[in-house]
Write an enzyme that holds these catalytic residues in place. Structure first.
Site, PDB file in Angstrom:
ATOM      1  N   SER A  45       0.877  -1.175   0.000  1.00 48.62           N
ATOM      2  CA  SER A  45       0.000   0.000   0.000  1.00 48.62           C
ATOM      3  C   SER A  45       0.909   1.218   0.000  1.00 48.62           C
ATOM      4  O   SER A  45       2.068   1.131   0.447  1.00 48.62           O
ATOM      5  CB  SER A  45      -0.856  -0.011   1.267  1.00 48.62           C
ATOM      6  OG  SER A  45      -1.296   1.286   1.605  1.00 48.62           O
ATOM      7  N   TYR A  59      -1.948  -0.769  10.191  1.00 47.69           N
ATOM      8  CA  TYR A  59      -2.129  -1.118   8.771  1.00 47.69           C
ATOM      9  C   TYR A  59      -0.830  -0.870   7.995  1.00 47.69           C
ATOM     10  O   TYR A  59      -0.384  -1.722   7.219  1.00 47.69           O
ATOM     11  CB  TYR A  59      -3.280  -0.279   8.207  1.00 47.69           C
ATOM     12  CG  TYR A  59      -3.565  -0.508   6.736  1.00 47.69           C
ATOM     13  CD1 TYR A  59      -4.285  -1.628   6.314  1.00 47.69           C
ATOM     14  CD2 TYR A  59      -3.140   0.402   5.773  1.00 47.69           C
ATOM     15  CE1 TYR A  59      -4.557  -1.832   4.968  1.00 47.69           C
ATOM     16  CE2 TYR A  59      -3.415   0.207   4.427  1.00 47.69           C
ATOM     17  CZ  TYR A  59      -4.125  -0.916   4.030  1.00 47.69           C
ATOM     18  OH  TYR A  59      -4.387  -1.113   2.689  1.00 47.69           O
TER      19      TYR A  59
HETATM   20  N1  LIG Z   1      -8.441   0.549  -2.074  1.00 48.98           N
HETATM   21  C1  LIG Z   1      -7.263   1.136  -1.885  1.00 48.98           C
HETATM   22  O1  LIG Z   1      -7.090   2.341  -2.149  1.00 48.98           O
HETATM   23  C2  LIG Z   1      -6.084   0.328  -1.387  1.00 48.98           C
HETATM   24  C3  LIG Z   1      -4.909   1.002  -1.111  1.00 48.98           C
HETATM   25  C4  LIG Z   1      -3.790   0.291  -0.662  1.00 48.98           C
HETATM   26  C5  LIG Z   1      -3.872  -1.092  -0.514  1.00 48.98           C
HETATM   27  N2  LIG Z   1      -5.045  -1.724  -0.770  1.00 48.98           N
HETATM   28  C6  LIG Z   1      -5.070  -3.171  -0.573  1.00 48.98           C
HETATM   29  O2  LIG Z   1      -5.733  -3.789  -1.648  1.00 48.98           O
HETATM   30  C7  LIG Z   1      -6.259  -5.040  -1.215  1.00 48.98           C
HETATM   31  C8  LIG Z   1      -7.695  -5.143  -1.689  1.00 48.98           C
HETATM   32  O3  LIG Z   1      -8.450  -4.144  -1.017  1.00 48.98           O
HETATM   33  P1  LIG Z   1      -9.743  -3.450  -1.640  1.00 48.98           P
HETATM   34  O4  LIG Z   1      -9.480  -2.003  -1.677  1.00 48.98           O
HETATM   35  O5  LIG Z   1     -10.163  -4.157  -2.864  1.00 48.98           O
HETATM   36  O6  LIG Z   1     -10.753  -3.677  -0.412  1.00 48.98           O
HETATM   37  P2  LIG Z   1     -12.082  -4.547  -0.265  1.00 48.98           P
HETATM   38  O7  LIG Z   1     -12.487  -4.378   1.148  1.00 48.98           O
HETATM   39  O8  LIG Z   1     -13.048  -4.199  -1.333  1.00 48.98           O
HETATM   40  O9  LIG Z   1     -11.570  -6.057  -0.515  1.00 48.98           O
HETATM   41  C9  LIG Z   1     -10.862  -6.779   0.463  1.00 48.98           C
HETATM   42  C10 LIG Z   1     -11.365  -8.220   0.451  1.00 48.98           C
HETATM   43  O10 LIG Z   1     -10.586  -8.971   1.391  1.00 48.98           O
HETATM   44  C11 LIG Z   1     -11.473  -9.873   2.047  1.00 48.98           C
HETATM   45  N3  LIG Z   1     -10.932 -10.292   3.337  1.00 48.98           N
HETATM   46  C12 LIG Z   1     -10.795  -9.553   4.454  1.00 48.98           C
HETATM   47  N4  LIG Z   1     -10.339 -10.310   5.464  1.00 48.98           N
HETATM   48  C13 LIG Z   1     -10.171 -11.568   4.960  1.00 48.98           C
HETATM   49  C14 LIG Z   1      -9.732 -12.800   5.516  1.00 48.98           C
HETATM   50  N5  LIG Z   1      -9.365 -12.891   6.807  1.00 48.98           N
HETATM   51  N6  LIG Z   1      -9.689 -13.884   4.715  1.00 48.98           N
HETATM   52  C15 LIG Z   1     -10.070 -13.800   3.419  1.00 48.98           C
HETATM   53  N7  LIG Z   1     -10.512 -12.675   2.840  1.00 48.98           N
HETATM   54  C16 LIG Z   1     -10.562 -11.568   3.614  1.00 48.98           C
HETATM   55  C17 LIG Z   1     -12.754  -9.065   2.222  1.00 48.98           C
HETATM   56  O11 LIG Z   1     -13.868  -9.902   2.479  1.00 48.98           O
HETATM   57  C18 LIG Z   1     -12.839  -8.345   0.885  1.00 48.98           C
HETATM   58  O12 LIG Z   1     -13.569  -9.095  -0.074  1.00 48.98           O
HETATM   59  C19 LIG Z   1      -6.081  -5.060   0.313  1.00 48.98           C
HETATM   60  O13 LIG Z   1      -4.966  -5.863   0.659  1.00 48.98           O
HETATM   61  C20 LIG Z   1      -5.831  -3.614   0.649  1.00 48.98           C
HETATM   62  O14 LIG Z   1      -5.105  -3.460   1.845  1.00 48.98           O
HETATM   63  C21 LIG Z   1      -6.149  -1.056  -1.192  1.00 48.98           C
END
Ligand SMILES: NC(=O)c1ccc[n+]([C@@H]2O[C@H](COP(=O)([O-])OP(=O)(O)OC[C@H]3O[C@@H](n4cnc5c(N)ncnc54)[C@H](O)[C@@H]3O)[C@@H](O)[C@H]2O)c1
Length: 256
Positions: A144, A157
């Site tokens: 991230s 985080y």
């Molecule tokens: N959206 C952003 O701007 C952003 C920025 C930096 C990093 N990220 C990273 O991108 C990745 C995807 O995030 P996103 O933005 O699509 O969020 P999101 O919340 O839409 O998707 C995350 C998914 O992970 C699943 N999850 C959570 N805990 C879990 C577990 N214990 N076992 C299995 N599945 C689990 C959730 O059910 C969800 O479907 C994450 O690792 C997040 O940290 C996102």
């Protein structure tokens, strides 16, 4: 473009956001996918869209908590069996929680580390034997922008994502001679359940002036999850053949 013809791909966090968009992108490029998530309703949505796109025959879904060691062991084994091997692992599952650091309880801190960092480790450890026996194997992990740039109220985080980034470098070095590549994407400002306010948000008294430098420099605001999925498809295909042990920032220039 069918860069994933015959490729066997396991994706976590596949019921929402970037993980879900990555499932659809890799299916569209010919891959076979096991989509795993703790959220079974989200997985149903992933499967419905794949069926509507006419590619549902190459998708299977699996309920899986990546923080549960026994569940990861059996879940990865079942996925490898269903796919007949494994070539690509995409570790998108993660959670975001925010709090003032001086008010952060140990349970809160440990929960974030156990899902994001330990869960990613468990998925990698259990997948490695199959990946090393696979074809042109690649691991794509999720860092991230918070790992390398200051994001207030997100100490736990950010620590989990920094750990994933460092772990990815170690793995890329350790298994590179066996043909395995390991890379991170470092997204920022991507619209998903995590960033829409549906997840746990910032502390009520958060100082929003600390976030002014996090505004994207291009576009009209947050980008869609498919912008990250396209980069993951590049990294996990032959187009990324000379990229390993590093991270690609996908944030609209928030951290130039
Ligand atoms: N959206 C952003 O701007 C952003 C920025 C930096 C990093 N990220 C990273 O991108 C990745 C995807 O995030 P996103 O933005 O699509 O969020 P999101 O919340 O839409 O998707 C995350 C998914 O992970 C699943 N999850 C959570 N805990 C879990 C577990 N214990 N076992 C299995 N599945 C689990 C959730 O059910 C969800 O479907 C994450 O690792 C997040 O940290 C996102």
């Amino acid at each position: 473009m069918n860069r994933f013809d015959g490729r066997r791909v396991l994706i976590t966090g596949a019921g929402s956001g970037i993980g879900q968009a990555t499932v659809h992108r890799i299916l569209a490029e010919g891959g076979r996918v096991v989509a795993a998530d703790i959220d079974t309703a989200g997985l149903r949505g992933t499967a419905d869209r794949a069926a509507a796109d006419g590619v549902g025959g190459r998708l299977e879904t699996a309920a899986l908590d990546i923080a549960d060691e026994a569940a990861v062991r059996s879940g990865v084994a079942a996925a490898v069996e269903r796919l007949g091997g494994l070539d690509v692992l995409v570790n998108a599952a993660g959670i975001l929680r925010s709090s003032h650091t001086h008010e952060t309880g140990l349970d809160f801190f440990n929960k974030i580390i156990s899902v994001n960092l330990t869960g990613t480790f468990l998925m990698i450890r259990e997948s490695l034997p199959a990946l090393l026996a696979g074809r042109v194997p690649v691991i794509v992990n999720f860092s991230s922008t918070s790992a390398s740039f200051a994001h207030p109220y997100m100490a736990a985080y950010a620590a989990s994502k920094g750990g994933i980034q460092s772990m990815t470098h170690a793995i890329a070095s350790e298994y590179g001679k066996q043909g395995l590549r390991a890379v991170c994407v470092a997204p920022g400002s991507i619209a998903s359940n995590m960033t829409s306010g549906r997840g746990p948000g910032l502390p009520e008294d958060a100082d929003m002036s600390l976030f002014v430098k996090l505004a994207p420099a291009i576009g009209q605001g947050f980008a869609g999850p498919e912008t990250v999925a396209g980069v993951i498809a590049m990294l996990a295909s032959e187009d990324g053949a000379f990229i390993t042990g590093t991270e690609i920032r996908i944030d609209g220039g928030t951290h130039m």
